[in-house]
Design a protein around this motif. Structure first.
Motif, short mmCIF file in Angstrom:
data_model
loop_
_atom_site.label_atom_id
_atom_site.label_comp_id
_atom_site.label_asym_id
_atom_site.label_seq_id
_atom_site.Cartn_x
_atom_site.Cartn_y
_atom_site.Cartn_z
N TYR A 187 0.85 -1.20 0.00
CA TYR A 187 0.00 0.00 0.00
C TYR A 187 0.88 1.24 0.00
N VAL A 188 0.26 2.36 -0.32
CA VAL A 188 0.88 3.68 -0.20
C VAL A 188 -0.20 4.64 0.26
N GLU A 189 0.17 5.54 1.18
CA GLU A 189 -0.80 6.54 1.65
C GLU A 189 -0.08 7.85 1.91
N ALA A 190 -0.80 8.93 1.71
CA ALA A 190 -0.29 10.27 1.96
C ALA A 190 -1.04 10.84 3.15
N ASP A 191 -0.30 11.45 4.07
CA ASP A 191 -0.92 12.03 5.27
C ASP A 191 -0.46 13.47 5.40
N PRO A 192 -1.34 14.43 5.26
CA PRO A 192 -2.77 14.29 5.05
C PRO A 192 -3.09 13.93 3.60
N SER A 193 -4.28 13.40 3.40
CA SER A 193 -4.68 13.01 2.04
C SER A 193 -5.18 14.20 1.24
N THR A 194 -5.46 15.31 1.93
CA THR A 194 -5.81 16.57 1.29
C THR A 194 -4.87 17.62 1.86
N VAL A 195 -4.18 18.34 0.98
CA VAL A 195 -3.16 19.29 1.42
C VAL A 195 -3.24 20.56 0.58
N VAL A 204 8.26 6.52 -4.69
CA VAL A 204 6.89 7.02 -4.80
C VAL A 204 6.93 8.22 -5.73
N GLU A 205 6.04 8.22 -6.72
CA GLU A 205 5.99 9.32 -7.69
C GLU A 205 4.57 9.86 -7.78
N SER A 206 4.49 11.18 -8.01
CA SER A 206 3.21 11.83 -8.20
C SER A 206 3.42 13.13 -8.96
N ASP A 207 2.45 13.50 -9.79
CA ASP A 207 2.51 14.80 -10.45
C ASP A 207 2.34 15.92 -9.43
N ALA A 208 1.87 15.59 -8.23
CA ALA A 208 1.68 16.60 -7.19
C ALA A 208 3.01 17.06 -6.60
N PHE A 209 3.98 16.15 -6.48
CA PHE A 209 5.23 16.51 -5.81
C PHE A 209 6.49 15.95 -6.47
N GLY A 210 6.36 15.16 -7.50
CA GLY A 210 7.54 14.59 -8.16
C GLY A 210 7.86 13.21 -7.63
N ARG A 211 9.14 12.98 -7.37
CA ARG A 211 9.60 11.66 -6.95
C ARG A 211 10.24 11.73 -5.56
N VAL A 212 9.93 10.75 -4.72
CA VAL A 212 10.51 10.68 -3.38
C VAL A 212 10.88 9.23 -3.08
N ILE A 213 11.99 9.04 -2.39
CA ILE A 213 12.41 7.71 -1.97
C ILE A 213 11.89 7.51 -0.54
N TYR A 226 -4.42 14.02 -7.52
CA TYR A 226 -3.20 13.50 -8.14
C TYR A 226 -2.96 12.06 -7.70
N SER A 227 -2.55 11.24 -8.63
CA SER A 227 -2.22 9.85 -8.36
C SER A 227 -0.89 9.80 -7.61
N VAL A 228 -0.80 8.91 -6.61
CA VAL A 228 0.44 8.67 -5.86
C VAL A 228 0.79 7.21 -6.12
N ASP A 229 1.91 6.95 -6.81
CA ASP A 229 2.27 5.60 -7.26
C ASP A 229 3.50 5.09 -6.51
N LEU A 230 3.38 3.90 -5.95
CA LEU A 230 4.48 3.22 -5.26
C LEU A 230 5.07 2.16 -6.18
N ALA A 232 1.55 -0.05 -5.84
CA ALA A 232 0.30 0.38 -5.21
C ALA A 232 0.02 1.80 -5.67
N VAL A 233 -1.24 2.17 -5.65
CA VAL A 233 -1.67 3.50 -6.09
C VAL A 233 -2.65 4.06 -5.06
N ASN A 234 -2.56 5.37 -4.83
CA ASN A 234 -3.51 6.07 -3.98
C ASN A 234 -3.69 7.46 -4.58
#
Length: 166
Positions: A29-37, A59-68, A91-95, A103-105
């Motif tokens: 799984y992958v999750e962003a906290d908070p899910s609304t920012v 983890v990659e997303s058009d919202a923030f780019g790429r993070v390890i 925005y999709s958050v892809d693991l 995983a996607v969230n």
């Protein structure tokens, strides 16, 4: 009855002593906290690559780019800041795990956290003329209340003096 109470106490003690197991144990799984920012806000990413969380993942997303995301107490974690210029939207958050699991969230980005003008909170005493109730009614009412209070006080003093003089 006593047996079920004892079982409940034993279970509660086990959870406290051993610690609660994550609901996602063994799953990817992958999750962003908070899910609304707000754009410009900070997000904590938590993820799991299944049974093996000893290797980092991406983890990659058009919202923030790429993070390890790196191992941290049996899960993978990382933090990222959403750019202040990011447009509001979902925005999709892809693991992507090293073991091939994915995983996607979703992360929802709202407008900037700092509004360019104050909120529309009604017509307070400092509101401009013609909007809201303004402050003049409160000034007149307050002045009348003070005057009435002083009049009652003077009347009470006169009566008291009259009682002592008689």
């Amino acid at each position: 009855m006593l047996a079920s109470l004892a079982a409940a106490v034993l279970f509660g003690t086990a959870v406290v002593v051993l610690g609660a197991t994550p609901a996602y144990a063994g799953t990817t799984y992958v999750e962003a906290d908070p899910s609304t920012v707000h754009a410009g806000g900070r997000v904590t990413i938590r993820a799991s690559c299944g049974d093996d969380n000893t290797s980092q993942a991406t983890v990659e997303s058009d919202a923030f780019g790429r993070v390890i995301v790196t191992p941290d107490q049996d899960i993978l974690t990382g933090q990222v800041t959403v750019p202040g210029s990011k447009r509001p939207g979902r925005y999709s958050v892809d693991l992507q795990c090293q073991n091939g699991n994915t995983a996607v969230n979703t992360l929802t980005v709202t407008g900037t956290a700092h509004p360019t003008r104050g909120p529309d909170a009604g017509g307070g005493g400092t509101a401009s003329a013609g909007t809201g109730t303004g402050g003049s009614g409160f000034l007149v009412g307050g002045t009348a209340a003070v005057a009435l209070g002083l009049g009652v006080a003077l009347l009470a003093l006169r009566r008291r003096r009259a009682d002592y003089g008689a």
